[in-house]
Write a protein that holds these residues in place. Sequence first.
Motif, mmCIF file in Angstrom:
data_model
loop_
_atom_site.group_PDB
_atom_site.id
_atom_site.type_symbol
_atom_site.label_atom_id
_atom_site.label_comp_id
_atom_site.label_asym_id
_atom_site.label_seq_id
_atom_site.Cartn_x
_atom_site.Cartn_y
_atom_site.Cartn_z
ATOM 1 N N PHE A 1 0.848 -1.184 0.000
ATOM 2 C CA PHE A 1 0.000 0.000 0.000
ATOM 3 C C PHE A 1 0.888 1.241 0.000
ATOM 4 O O PHE A 1 1.967 1.261 0.605
ATOM 5 C CB PHE A 1 -0.899 0.010 1.236
ATOM 6 N N THR A 2 0.442 2.295 -0.663
ATOM 7 C CA THR A 2 1.212 3.528 -0.724
ATOM 8 C C THR A 2 1.042 4.328 0.567
ATOM 9 O O THR A 2 0.141 4.077 1.366
ATOM 10 C CB THR A 2 0.764 4.404 -1.904
ATOM 11 N N ALA A 3 1.892 5.332 0.737
ATOM 12 C CA ALA A 3 1.811 6.196 1.916
ATOM 13 C C ALA A 3 0.517 6.991 1.931
ATOM 14 O O ALA A 3 0.038 7.394 2.994
ATOM 15 C CB ALA A 3 3.018 7.142 1.944
ATOM 16 N N GLU A 4 -0.063 7.233 0.749
ATOM 17 C CA GLU A 4 -1.328 7.959 0.673
ATOM 18 C C GLU A 4 -2.494 7.103 1.149
ATOM 19 O O GLU A 4 -3.539 7.616 1.545
ATOM 20 C CB GLU A 4 -1.589 8.413 -0.772
ATOM 21 N N ALA B 1 -0.359 16.362 -11.679
ATOM 22 C CA ALA B 1 -1.438 15.602 -11.038
ATOM 23 C C ALA B 1 -0.878 14.892 -9.805
ATOM 24 O O ALA B 1 0.047 14.094 -9.922
ATOM 25 C CB ALA B 1 -2.006 14.586 -12.017
ATOM 26 N N LYS B 2 -1.446 15.215 -8.638
ATOM 27 C CA LYS B 2 -0.897 14.641 -7.413
ATOM 28 C C LYS B 2 -2.020 14.371 -6.423
ATOM 29 O O LYS B 2 -2.623 15.293 -5.870
ATOM 30 C CB LYS B 2 0.149 15.587 -6.808
ATOM 31 N N ASP B 3 -2.310 13.107 -6.216
ATOM 32 C CA ASP B 3 -3.275 12.661 -5.220
ATOM 33 C C ASP B 3 -3.075 11.161 -5.039
ATOM 34 O O ASP B 3 -2.029 10.615 -5.441
ATOM 35 C CB ASP B 3 -4.716 13.007 -5.623
ATOM 36 N N ARG B 4 -4.037 10.470 -4.445
ATOM 37 C CA ARG B 4 -3.820 9.041 -4.172
ATOM 38 C C ARG B 4 -3.797 8.204 -5.456
ATOM 39 O O ARG B 4 -3.276 7.084 -5.460
ATOM 40 C CB ARG B 4 -4.888 8.507 -3.223
ATOM 41 N N ALA B 5 -4.330 8.738 -6.564
ATOM 42 C CA ALA B 5 -4.294 8.018 -7.841
ATOM 43 C C ALA B 5 -2.985 8.234 -8.582
ATOM 44 O O ALA B 5 -2.522 7.357 -9.318
ATOM 45 C CB ALA B 5 -5.466 8.442 -8.722
ATOM 46 N N PHE B 6 -2.386 9.404 -8.397
ATOM 47 C CA PHE B 6 -1.152 9.764 -9.103
ATOM 48 C C PHE B 6 -0.135 10.274 -8.083
ATOM 49 O O PHE B 6 -0.111 11.467 -7.769
ATOM 50 C CB PHE B 6 -1.438 10.836 -10.161
ATOM 51 N N CYS B 7 0.661 9.367 -7.564
ATOM 52 C CA CYS B 7 1.590 9.744 -6.483
ATOM 53 C C CYS B 7 3.014 9.250 -6.720
ATOM 54 O O CYS B 7 3.862 9.358 -5.832
ATOM 55 C CB CYS B 7 1.074 9.222 -5.142
ATOM 56 N N SER C 1 -5.427 17.859 -8.156
ATOM 57 C CA SER C 1 -5.953 16.507 -7.960
ATOM 58 C C SER C 1 -7.013 16.174 -9.002
ATOM 59 O O SER C 1 -8.085 16.778 -9.006
ATOM 60 C CB SER C 1 -6.556 16.361 -6.560
ATOM 61 N N PRO C 2 -6.744 15.205 -9.875
ATOM 62 C CA PRO C 2 -7.776 14.765 -10.817
ATOM 63 C C PRO C 2 -8.967 14.102 -10.125
ATOM 64 O O PRO C 2 -10.034 13.960 -10.745
ATOM 65 C CB PRO C 2 -7.025 13.753 -11.695
ATOM 66 N N ILE C 3 -8.816 13.717 -8.873
ATOM 67 C CA ILE C 3 -9.935 13.144 -8.125
ATOM 68 C C ILE C 3 -10.785 14.238 -7.491
ATOM 69 O O ILE C 3 -12.016 14.251 -7.628
ATOM 70 C CB ILE C 3 -9.429 12.174 -7.022
ATOM 71 N N GLU C 4 -10.152 15.187 -6.805
ATOM 72 C CA GLU C 4 -10.877 16.152 -5.979
ATOM 73 C C GLU C 4 -11.180 17.484 -6.670
ATOM 74 O O GLU C 4 -12.245 18.070 -6.445
ATOM 75 C CB GLU C 4 -10.070 16.433 -4.697
ATOM 76 N N ASP C 5 -10.266 17.987 -7.480
ATOM 77 C CA ASP C 5 -10.427 19.324 -8.050
ATOM 78 C C ASP C 5 -11.413 19.322 -9.220
ATOM 79 O O ASP C 5 -11.347 18.454 -10.095
ATOM 80 C CB ASP C 5 -9.078 19.875 -8.521
#
Length: 450
Positions: free
Chosen positions: A189-192, A246-252, A273-277
Amino acid sequence: MIAGTHSGCGKTTVSLGIMASLVRKGFKVQAFKVGPDFIDPGHHRMITGRPSHNLDGWIMDKSYNQSIFYRYSSDADVAVVEGVMGFYDGISGDKEDASSAQIAKWLNLSVILVVDASSAARSIAAVCLGYKMFDPEVNIIGFIFNNVASPYHAQVLKEAAKDKGINVVGILYREKENIGIPSRHLGLFTAEEFKVRKDKLADWIEKGVNIERILKETEYKISDFKELKKSNSSKNKNRDVRIGIAKDRAFCFYYDENIRLLEEAGAEIIPFSPIEDKKLPLPLDGLIFGGGYPELSCKELSSNTQLMEDIRKLILKGTPVYAECGGFMYLMDSVVDLEGNRYKMLGIFPFECHMQKRLVSLGYRQVTTKKDSILGPAGTTVRGHEFHYSKIKRCTSNVDTIYSVTNRINKEEGYLKKNVLGSYIHLHFGSNPEVAKYFVEYCRKASQGI
């Protein structure tokens, strides 16, 4: 350096525990990871509060690895380098390239070797001696025995070590509660996604490892490398090119050294964030979509249609875009998950990728461009690695490929459409710093209509 006898011996958990203990004691800790891995450095950062940097003897030459180590260690109290795989494992059986041993020698590091002592007793001493004798140029100063079953087991291990003159600096018992990082078919699992339990890790280490002794026996002075640090510390203060990342849990999955090189070339890094923004932080002169696990966030990515429309508009304007692995998947028509669910993505590349249960591709890659691109003129060479569980299963039209790739069955890669370059390969700009300069300048000229 904290290295291991083999993958799965516990070196990542031990490394994180040692970092957590040092931070709790008030030390400023700088972490490094041998190899191209993104996940372990993310967990290092969560423990130390500082970016962790990759060291790699195949991707970068000796002097560049040294420059990374000395640059980021210079203001720290302690540097902790986590090894990769088994200590001597690299790209082949007869060379040390890309191994932890190679980096230890290049940086003159003392090595603590983590040994999985489960299901063994006196034989562990033979393992330790073998590692010490295999390469006399390596300075293995001590061993940590991990997964020890009981006090009696520990006593037998200590007796065997003492009999053969082996320096044991730690005995770590098998924990009833798993304090390590959970894994799945994609890897750890990633740190995010998973927050390591710092205090529990530190407690576990401090019960069984002599931290003070390790610090004393691995003391390291970097004053002799002032010129090297100085020659690599220049920065471009005029950051006039806005590059969205792009920086979030999908792209880290990003190499911090790549970011530094982009900034040094004049880029102002703008995360989104492509997820949140719901919209892009405009104006932007370029876009970068790094790797990660977008397949775990397909529903959120696919439903964020407003942001995707912003991205498409920028691309239609000719804005340069670089995407790798998970970012490349996001730019395809669609992604199909393991359950067969299809999710609409950006649709820049006419591909549909399907997630697989087994690893599709893994290994080091050297890329040479066959034509001018956002990375540089034709003939530009850059190194990196490939690791993914998805496969392109449908292509509705032809797309130019501009990469010629070594160490790969299909040597044609690097998909180019307008000013958009997509690839499954994670590139490290440290293998060719000119790539970062060229990309930033390309973005600058594109924004000016040149």
